[in-house]
Design a protein around this motif. Structure first.
Motif, mmCIF file in Angstrom:
data_model
loop_
_atom_site.group_PDB
_atom_site.id
_atom_site.type_symbol
_atom_site.label_atom_id
_atom_site.label_comp_id
_atom_site.label_asym_id
_atom_site.label_seq_id
_atom_site.Cartn_x
_atom_site.Cartn_y
_atom_site.Cartn_z
ATOM 1 N N VAL A 161 13.367 36.285 12.378
ATOM 2 C CA VAL A 161 12.394 36.971 13.108
ATOM 3 C C VAL A 161 12.499 38.247 13.941
ATOM 4 N N THR A 162 13.707 38.290 14.781
ATOM 5 C CA THR A 162 13.932 39.288 15.399
ATOM 6 C C THR A 162 14.178 40.665 14.539
ATOM 7 N N LEU A 163 14.691 40.441 13.348
ATOM 8 C CA LEU A 163 15.178 41.718 12.791
ATOM 9 C C LEU A 163 13.751 42.188 11.902
ATOM 10 N N ILE A 164 12.837 41.377 11.464
ATOM 11 C CA ILE A 164 11.722 41.493 10.970
ATOM 12 C C ILE A 164 10.808 42.381 12.294
ATOM 13 N N GLY A 165 10.754 41.922 13.148
ATOM 14 C CA GLY A 165 9.985 42.434 14.488
ATOM 15 C C GLY A 165 10.549 43.801 14.726
ATOM 16 N N LEU A 166 11.901 43.984 14.914
ATOM 17 C CA LEU A 166 12.574 45.210 15.062
ATOM 18 C C LEU A 166 12.002 46.560 14.254
ATOM 19 N N PHE A 167 11.948 46.085 13.032
ATOM 20 C CA PHE A 167 11.823 47.154 12.088
ATOM 21 C C PHE A 167 10.282 47.471 12.116
ATOM 22 N N HIS A 168 9.432 46.588 12.105
ATOM 23 C CA HIS A 168 7.922 46.787 12.483
ATOM 24 C C HIS A 168 7.693 47.447 13.512
ATOM 25 N N GLY A 169 8.097 47.002 14.628
ATOM 26 C CA GLY A 169 7.875 47.749 16.039
ATOM 27 C C GLY A 169 8.349 49.176 15.921
ATOM 28 N N ASN A 170 9.390 49.518 15.477
ATOM 29 C CA ASN A 170 10.065 50.917 15.330
ATOM 30 C C ASN A 170 9.221 51.621 14.361
ATOM 31 N N ALA A 171 8.773 51.265 13.277
ATOM 32 C CA ALA A 171 7.789 51.919 12.460
ATOM 33 C C ALA A 171 6.501 52.127 12.808
#
Length: 195
Positions: free
Chosen positions: A120-130
Motif C-alpha cells: 500500500v505504501t509503494l502504491i500510494g507513493l507513486f500515485h501521490g508523486n504522479a
C-alpha cells in the motif's frame, strides 16, 4: 451484430488505455484541479476504490490501518514531487499498481501486515508523486494537494463501504474475485498501453 460488439469493445479498450493518461486533463493546480484529478485519472480512481475494498474486507487492525497508510504515502509521494523528486517510469508503474491492487482484492487471503503495509505504501507513493507532478504549475499547490487528498480519501472510503457491504453478502468471495479481476484487467490494459 458481431462487428458492432467488436467495434464497441475496441472503443472501450481504447478509452481504457487512454484514461490512464488522464493526468493531462487537469493542467492546473488549485482546489478544483485537486478535487477533479483523482476522478479523471482512471488509474487513481480504481486504485483508491481497490484499496478501500481490500481494507473493507480485512478484519481487525489491518483493515483500519490500510487506508491511513495509503493516504499518508500519497501525501509523502506528493511532498517528494514538491522538492523535485520524480519517481521513475510513472505511466507503466501506475498501470502496474492498478493491476496489483486488483489482484489484492481478488486474492481472498489476508497477507502479513508487513506485506500489506509495504504494498500500500509503494502504491500510494507513486500515485501521490504522479498527481503532484501533474499539477503542472507552482500556483495553488497547497490547495491542490489538500483537495487531491480529500477526493482520494472519499474514494477509499467509498471502496471500504463497498468492501464491508460485500463481506456481509452470501457468496461474497465470488464478488470480491469478480471486482478484483475487473480492476486487475483494467490495469493490464493500462500497462499494455503504456509500454
Amino acid at each position: 451484430m458481431r462487428s458492432k460488439t467488436i467495434t464497441a469493445s475496441a472503443l472501450t479498450l481504447t478509452w481504457l488505455t487512454g484514461a490512464v493518461h488522464a493526468h493531462d486533463l487537469t493542467g492546473h493546480g488549485g482546489i478544483q484541479g485537486g478535487l477533479m484529478h483523482p476522478l479523471l485519472g482512471l488509474d487513481h480512481l480504481l486504485v483508491c476504490l481497490a484499496i478501500g475494498i481490500w481494507a473493507g474486507r480485512q478484519s481487525g487492525p489491518s483493515g483500519r490501518a490500510i487506508p491511513g497508510v495509503f493516504l499518508a504515502a500519497v501525501a509523502a509521494g506528493a511532498a517528494a514531487a514538491l522538492v523535485g523528486m520524480t519517481l521513475p517510469a510513472p505511466d507503466p508503474v501506475l498501470a502496474a499498481t492498478v493491476l496489483i491492487a486488483g489482484l489484492l482484492v481478488a486474492s481472498l487471503g489476508s497477507p502479513a501486515r508487513v506485506t500489506a503495509v509495504v504494498a500500500v505504501t509503494l502504491i500510494g507513493l507513486f500515485h501521490g508523486n504522479a498527481h503532484m507532478i501533474a499539477a503542472f504549475t507552482t500556483t495553488g499547490l497547497p490547495g491542490y494537494l489538500a483537495a487531491m487528498l480529500l477526493t482520494s480519501a472519499l474514494l477509499v472510503g467509498t471502496g471500504m463501504a463497498a468492501g464491508r457491504l460485500l463481506a456481509t453478502r452470501p457468496g461474497h468471495s465470488t464478488w470480491f474475485r469478480i471486482s478484483g479481476a475487473a480492476i486487475a484487467t483494467a490495469g493490464g490494459f493500462f500497462l499494455a498501453g503504456s509500454v
